[in-house]
Design a protein around this motif. Structure first.
Motif, mmCIF file in Angstrom:
data_model
loop_
_atom_site.group_PDB
_atom_site.id
_atom_site.type_symbol
_atom_site.label_atom_id
_atom_site.label_comp_id
_atom_site.label_asym_id
_atom_site.label_seq_id
_atom_site.Cartn_x
_atom_site.Cartn_y
_atom_site.Cartn_z
ATOM 1 N N ALA A 155 -39.504 -32.819 3.069
ATOM 2 C CA ALA A 155 -40.321 -33.982 3.419
ATOM 3 C C ALA A 155 -39.477 -34.989 4.176
ATOM 4 C CB ALA A 155 -40.896 -34.613 2.161
ATOM 5 N N GLY A 156 -40.126 -35.710 5.057
ATOM 6 C CA GLY A 156 -39.407 -36.711 5.838
ATOM 7 C C GLY A 156 -40.268 -37.920 6.129
ATOM 8 N N TRP A 157 -39.596 -39.008 6.403
ATOM 9 C CA TRP A 157 -40.247 -40.235 6.865
ATOM 10 C C TRP A 157 -39.765 -40.527 8.277
ATOM 11 C CZ3 TRP A 157 -44.122 -42.811 4.578
ATOM 12 C CH2 TRP A 157 -44.361 -42.598 3.221
ATOM 13 N N PHE A 158 -40.706 -40.849 9.133
ATOM 14 C CA PHE A 158 -40.435 -41.205 10.521
ATOM 15 C C PHE A 158 -41.018 -42.584 10.787
ATOM 16 C CE2 PHE A 158 -39.228 -37.022 12.353
ATOM 17 C CZ PHE A 158 -39.516 -36.216 11.274
ATOM 18 N N ARG A 159 -40.548 -43.202 11.849
ATOM 19 C CA ARG A 159 -41.179 -44.450 12.258
ATOM 20 C C ARG A 159 -41.256 -44.501 13.779
ATOM 21 N NH1 ARG A 159 -36.484 -48.712 10.374
ATOM 22 N NH2 ARG A 159 -34.960 -48.243 12.017
ATOM 23 N N ILE A 180 -34.972 -42.350 -0.136
ATOM 24 C CA ILE A 180 -36.069 -41.394 -0.166
ATOM 25 C C ILE A 180 -35.998 -40.625 -1.475
ATOM 26 C CG2 ILE A 180 -34.748 -39.589 1.033
ATOM 27 C CD1 ILE A 180 -37.384 -38.746 2.404
ATOM 28 N N SER A 181 -37.152 -40.347 -2.047
ATOM 29 C CA SER A 181 -37.211 -39.564 -3.279
ATOM 30 C C SER A 181 -38.535 -38.816 -3.307
ATOM 31 C CB SER A 181 -37.074 -40.465 -4.512
ATOM 32 O OG SER A 181 -38.123 -41.407 -4.573
ATOM 33 N N ARG A 183 -46.716 -34.554 -6.514
ATOM 34 C CA ARG A 183 -46.998 -34.282 -5.102
ATOM 35 C C ARG A 183 -46.857 -35.536 -4.252
ATOM 36 N NH1 ARG A 183 -51.759 -29.832 -4.289
ATOM 37 N NH2 ARG A 183 -50.957 -28.260 -5.728
ATOM 38 N N THR A 184 -45.823 -36.291 -4.511
ATOM 39 C CA THR A 184 -45.636 -37.554 -3.812
ATOM 40 C C THR A 184 -44.193 -37.706 -3.348
ATOM 41 O OG1 THR A 184 -47.368 -38.547 -5.175
ATOM 42 C CG2 THR A 184 -45.938 -40.053 -3.966
ATOM 43 N N VAL A 185 -44.051 -38.248 -2.167
ATOM 44 C CA VAL A 185 -42.739 -38.592 -1.609
ATOM 45 C C VAL A 185 -42.707 -40.103 -1.432
ATOM 46 C CG1 VAL A 185 -41.120 -38.209 0.278
ATOM 47 C CG2 VAL A 185 -42.688 -36.386 -0.403
ATOM 48 N N TYR A 186 -41.566 -40.695 -1.724
ATOM 49 C CA TYR A 186 -41.432 -42.141 -1.670
ATOM 50 C C TYR A 186 -40.346 -42.550 -0.679
ATOM 51 C CZ TYR A 186 -43.840 -41.662 -6.143
ATOM 52 O OH TYR A 186 -44.732 -41.320 -7.128
ATOM 53 N N LEU A 187 -40.504 -43.763 -0.171
ATOM 54 C CA LEU A 187 -39.440 -44.379 0.623
ATOM 55 C C LEU A 187 -39.312 -45.817 0.147
ATOM 56 C CD1 LEU A 187 -37.413 -43.906 2.948
ATOM 57 C CD2 LEU A 187 -39.095 -45.007 4.463
ATOM 58 N N GLN A 188 -38.249 -46.074 -0.596
ATOM 59 C CA GLN A 188 -37.962 -47.430 -1.039
ATOM 60 C C GLN A 188 -37.160 -48.120 0.044
ATOM 61 O OE1 GLN A 188 -38.854 -49.118 -3.960
ATOM 62 N NE2 GLN A 188 -37.951 -50.880 -2.902
ATOM 63 N N MET A 189 -37.680 -49.225 0.528
ATOM 64 C CA MET A 189 -37.041 -49.942 1.632
ATOM 65 C C MET A 189 -36.632 -51.322 1.157
ATOM 66 S SD MET A 189 -39.531 -48.813 4.783
ATOM 67 C CE MET A 189 -40.900 -49.804 4.212
ATOM 68 N N ASN A 190 -35.342 -51.570 1.137
ATOM 69 C CA ASN A 190 -34.803 -52.861 0.719
ATOM 70 C C ASN A 190 -34.098 -53.540 1.879
ATOM 71 O OD1 ASN A 190 -35.614 -52.260 -1.961
ATOM 72 N ND2 ASN A 190 -33.661 -51.269 -2.408
ATOM 73 N N ILE A 244 -35.701 -35.245 2.879
ATOM 74 C CA ILE A 244 -35.267 -34.766 1.568
ATOM 75 C C ILE A 244 -35.707 -33.317 1.415
ATOM 76 C CG2 ILE A 244 -37.368 -35.692 0.487
ATOM 77 C CD1 ILE A 244 -35.631 -36.302 -2.008
ATOM 78 N N SER A 245 -34.792 -32.470 0.973
ATOM 79 C CA SER A 245 -35.127 -31.067 0.782
ATOM 80 C C SER A 245 -36.074 -30.890 -0.402
ATOM 81 C CB SER A 245 -33.849 -30.252 0.563
ATOM 82 O OG SER A 245 -33.192 -30.685 -0.616
ATOM 83 N N TRP A 246 -36.609 -29.688 -0.545
ATOM 84 C CA TRP A 246 -37.627 -29.471 -1.575
ATOM 85 C C TRP A 246 -37.079 -29.716 -2.967
ATOM 86 C CZ3 TRP A 246 -37.190 -25.961 -5.533
ATOM 87 C CH2 TRP A 246 -36.174 -25.011 -5.429
ATOM 88 N N SER A 247 -35.781 -29.438 -3.155
ATOM 89 C CA SER A 247 -35.163 -29.606 -4.476
ATOM 90 C C SER A 247 -34.476 -30.952 -4.634
ATOM 91 C CB SER A 247 -34.146 -28.493 -4.699
ATOM 92 O OG SER A 247 -33.130 -28.568 -3.717
ATOM 93 N N SER A 248 -34.527 -31.778 -3.612
ATOM 94 C CA SER A 248 -33.868 -33.089 -3.588
ATOM 95 C C SER A 248 -32.353 -33.005 -3.556
ATOM 96 C CB SER A 248 -34.291 -33.957 -4.794
ATOM 97 O OG SER A 248 -35.688 -34.150 -4.819
ATOM 98 N N ASP A 249 -31.797 -31.818 -3.298
ATOM 99 C CA ASP A 249 -30.339 -31.713 -3.309
ATOM 100 C C ASP A 249 -29.718 -32.020 -1.957
ATOM 101 O OD1 ASP A 249 -29.991 -28.053 -3.065
ATOM 102 O OD2 ASP A 249 -31.195 -29.507 -1.956
ATOM 103 N N THR A 250 -30.525 -32.119 -0.931
ATOM 104 C CA THR A 250 -30.019 -32.480 0.396
ATOM 105 C C THR A 250 -30.864 -33.618 0.934
ATOM 106 O OG1 THR A 250 -29.369 -30.179 0.818
ATOM 107 C CG2 THR A 250 -29.472 -31.668 2.712
ATOM 108 N N ILE A 251 -30.198 -34.693 1.301
ATOM 109 C CA ILE A 251 -30.893 -35.886 1.785
ATOM 110 C C ILE A 251 -30.204 -36.370 3.056
ATOM 111 C CG2 ILE A 251 -31.386 -38.318 1.310
ATOM 112 C CD1 ILE A 251 -31.823 -37.560 -1.607
ATOM 113 N N TYR A 252 -31.031 -36.805 3.996
ATOM 114 C CA TYR A 252 -30.539 -37.339 5.261
ATOM 115 C C TYR A 252 -31.085 -38.749 5.448
ATOM 116 C CZ TYR A 252 -30.538 -38.369 10.225
ATOM 117 O OH TYR A 252 -30.390 -38.984 11.435
#
Length: 121
Positions: free
Chosen positions: A34-38, A70-71, A77-84, A51-59
């Motif tokens: 899963a990914g977030w774009f803007r 990102i989590s 079935r949800t992907v999150y993007l916490q933006m601070n 974020i990879s399917w297992s959450s072990d690889t994040i960019y």
């Protein structure tokens, strides 16, 4: 087929925070990266985080490192993007997308409709 619906966008002052959510339906989210774009006016769409399917690889893009997280919750079935520490240059339409392989430069198979984030100075 996967359907993606983003939520959580809005107007926030610089320095504030937002949490974006991407709810997936259809095929199980757990099999996808899963990914977030803007996208901002006049600029090409850019990847923000993945974020990879297992959450072990994040960019993270360099511009958001240390500020965005990102989590995912495959059971929900949800992907999150916490933006601070948001900055005016973070303003744009944020899209959620998924792909079957972890290759952020490759094609992303499904996209959401986007959610607007506006950061005022």
């Amino acid at each position: 087929q996967v359907q993606l619906v983003e939520s959580g966008g809005g107007l926030v002052q610089a320095g504030g925070s937002l949490r974006l959510s991407c709810a997936a339906s259809g095929r199980p989210l757990s099999i996808y990266t899963a990914g977030w774009f803007r996208q901002t006016p006049g600029k090409e769409r850019e990847i923000v985080a993945a974020i990879s399917w297992s959450s072990d690889t994040i960019y993270y893009a360099d511009s958001v490192k240390g500020r965005f997280t990102i989590s995912r919750d495959n059971a929900e079935r949800t992907v999150y993007l916490q933006m601070n520490s948001l900055k005016p240059e973070d303003t744009g339409v944020y899209y959620c997308a998924v792909q079957r392989v972890y290759n952020i430069a490759a094609q992303w198979n499904y996209w959401g409709q986007g959610t607007q984030v506006t950061v005022s100075s």
